[in-house]
Design a protein around this motif. Structure first.
Motif, PDB file in Angstrom:
ATOM      1  N   VAL A   4       0.838  -1.204   0.000  1.00  0.00           N
ATOM      2  CA  VAL A   4       0.000   0.000   0.000  1.00  0.00           C
ATOM      3  C   VAL A   4       0.868   1.248   0.000  1.00  0.00           C
ATOM      4  N   ILE A   5       0.575   2.148  -0.925  1.00  0.00           N
ATOM      5  CA  ILE A   5       1.150   3.493  -0.885  1.00  0.00           C
ATOM      6  C   ILE A   5       0.024   4.392  -0.396  1.00  0.00           C
ATOM      7  N   ALA A   6       0.212   4.982   0.784  1.00  0.00           N
ATOM      8  CA  ALA A   6      -0.843   5.790   1.405  1.00  0.00           C
ATOM      9  C   ALA A   6      -0.505   7.272   1.258  1.00  0.00           C
ATOM     10  N   ILE A   7      -1.493   8.032   0.806  1.00  0.00           N
ATOM     11  CA  ILE A   7      -1.295   9.472   0.598  1.00  0.00           C
ATOM     12  C   ILE A   7      -2.402  10.247   1.304  1.00  0.00           C
ATOM     13  N   ASP A   8      -2.011  11.157   2.174  1.00  0.00           N
ATOM     14  CA  ASP A   8      -2.981  12.041   2.828  1.00  0.00           C
ATOM     15  C   ASP A   8      -2.675  13.490   2.479  1.00  0.00           C
ATOM     16  N   GLY A   9      -3.646  14.339   2.761  1.00  0.00           N
ATOM     17  CA  GLY A   9      -3.427  15.763   2.538  1.00  0.00           C
ATOM     18  C   GLY A   9      -4.756  16.487   2.505  1.00  0.00           C
ATOM     19  N   PRO A  10      -4.712  17.806   2.557  1.00  0.00           N
ATOM     20  CA  PRO A  10      -5.956  18.580   2.573  1.00  0.00           C
ATOM     21  C   PRO A  10      -6.618  18.636   1.200  1.00  0.00           C
ATOM     22  N   MET A 127      -5.313   7.874   5.623  1.00  0.00           N
ATOM     23  CA  MET A 127      -4.727   6.644   5.053  1.00  0.00           C
ATOM     24  C   MET A 127      -3.470   6.247   5.816  1.00  0.00           C
ATOM     25  N   THR A 128      -2.610   7.254   6.088  1.00  0.00           N
ATOM     26  CA  THR A 128      -1.307   6.968   6.713  1.00  0.00           C
ATOM     27  C   THR A 128      -1.413   6.776   8.225  1.00  0.00           C
ATOM     28  N   THR A 129      -2.497   7.271   8.817  1.00  0.00           N
ATOM     29  CA  THR A 129      -2.599   7.276  10.283  1.00  0.00           C
ATOM     30  C   THR A 129      -3.525   6.198  10.838  1.00  0.00           C
ATOM     31  N   ASP A 134       0.394   0.687   8.618  1.00  0.00           N
ATOM     32  CA  ASP A 134       1.606  -0.067   8.269  1.00  0.00           C
ATOM     33  C   ASP A 134       1.886  -0.033   6.772  1.00  0.00           C
ATOM     34  N   ALA A 135       1.402   1.002   6.113  1.00  0.00           N
ATOM     35  CA  ALA A 135       1.579   1.102   4.655  1.00  0.00           C
ATOM     36  C   ALA A 135       3.053   1.005   4.274  1.00  0.00           C
ATOM     37  N   ILE A 184     -12.238  12.422  15.702  1.00  0.00           N
ATOM     38  CA  ILE A 184     -11.861  11.086  15.224  1.00  0.00           C
ATOM     39  C   ILE A 184     -11.103  11.188  13.907  1.00  0.00           C
ATOM     40  N   ALA A 185      -9.966  10.516  13.847  1.00  0.00           N
ATOM     41  CA  ALA A 185      -9.138  10.447  12.632  1.00  0.00           C
ATOM     42  C   ALA A 185      -8.981  11.798  11.932  1.00  0.00           C
TER      43      ALA A 185
END
Ligand code: DC
Length: 218
Positions: A4-10, A127-129, A134-135, A184-185
């Motif tokens: 898994v490649i996890a990408i977060d952001g606004p 995704m990352t949190t 464990d991405a 939450i999250a």
């Protein structure tokens, strides 16, 4: 389970564009988790559910709601809602309803299942949190409010949605506050995520920066 490649952001940081390109380049599947939250918001609104309604009411609708994301298309109870979920109204409600635990719990397994039989690029806010802590690779894609507001404005204009630049900016600022401020999250950069700021670099450069990290991996 696949890689898994996890990408977060606004909102408006370019996660969707980058995740899609990256998935294509690597031959991974692509998961737009914002589309899942938007489809749930659409389902709830179609049943006349309001943000202040109690969990019990949301639960009744969620128990008969099926959402899935396949090859870039989002389905709600078998119906392709890819276009319908892209309005500013559903964007607003998805941000509001996504703060509810019952909604997040409902989507957790659906998101994790997407990586069971495939390598995956997943993008969203947690995704990352939370969803893939464990991405294999983690990224936090950011950009200035001005740049994101400009992109949001152009994106909506292109879709024929009537919006002014200052409305687009207000939308971005409000969503930032809600998505980062919830209990939450909340949206935040994971300590082990690589930070990439796309404010003043091209999409190709963002992709190249991500690929550098991906290539140096095991
Ligand atoms: O990425 P987007 O703008 O399509 O997402 C819509 C909303 O869904 C966003 O404002 C917050 C919520 N969301 C979330 O809470 N967690 C995710 N992983 C993805 C989206």
């Amino acid at each position: 389970m696949g890689k898994v490649i996890a990408i977060d952001g606004p909102s408006g940081a370019g996660k969707g564009t980058i995740a899609k390109l990256l998935a294509g380049k690597l031959g991974f599947s692509y998961l737009d988790t914002g589309a899942l939250y938007r489809a749930v918001a659409l389902a709830l609104r179609e049943k006349g559910i309001n943000p202040e309604d109690r969990d019990e009411k949301l639960k009744n609708t969620l128990s008969v709601t099926d959402v899935s994301f396949k090859n870039g298309t989002i389905f709600l109870n078998g119906r392709d809602v890819s276009e319908e979920i892209r309005t500013t109204e559903i964007g607003h409600y998805s941000s509001v309803f996504s703060a509810r635990k019952i909604v997040r719990d409902f989507l957790l397994e659906i998101q994790r299942n997407a990586s069971l039989n495939a390598d995956l690029v997943a993008e969203g806010r947690d995704m990352t949190t939370v969803v893939f802590p464990d991405a294999w690779k983690k990224f936090y894609l950011d950009a200035s409010v001005e740049e994101r507001a400009k992109r949001r404005y152009l994106q909506l204009k292109e879709k024929g949605i009537n919006i002014t630049e200052s409305e687009a900016r207000k939308d971005v600022v409000e969503r930032d506050a809600r998505d980062s401020g919830r209990d939450i999250a909340p949206l935040r950069k994971a300590d082990d995520a690589a930070l990439i700021d796309s404010s003043s670099i091209t999409i190709d450069e963002v992709l190249e920066n991500i690929m550098k990290v991906v290539r140096t991996s095991h």
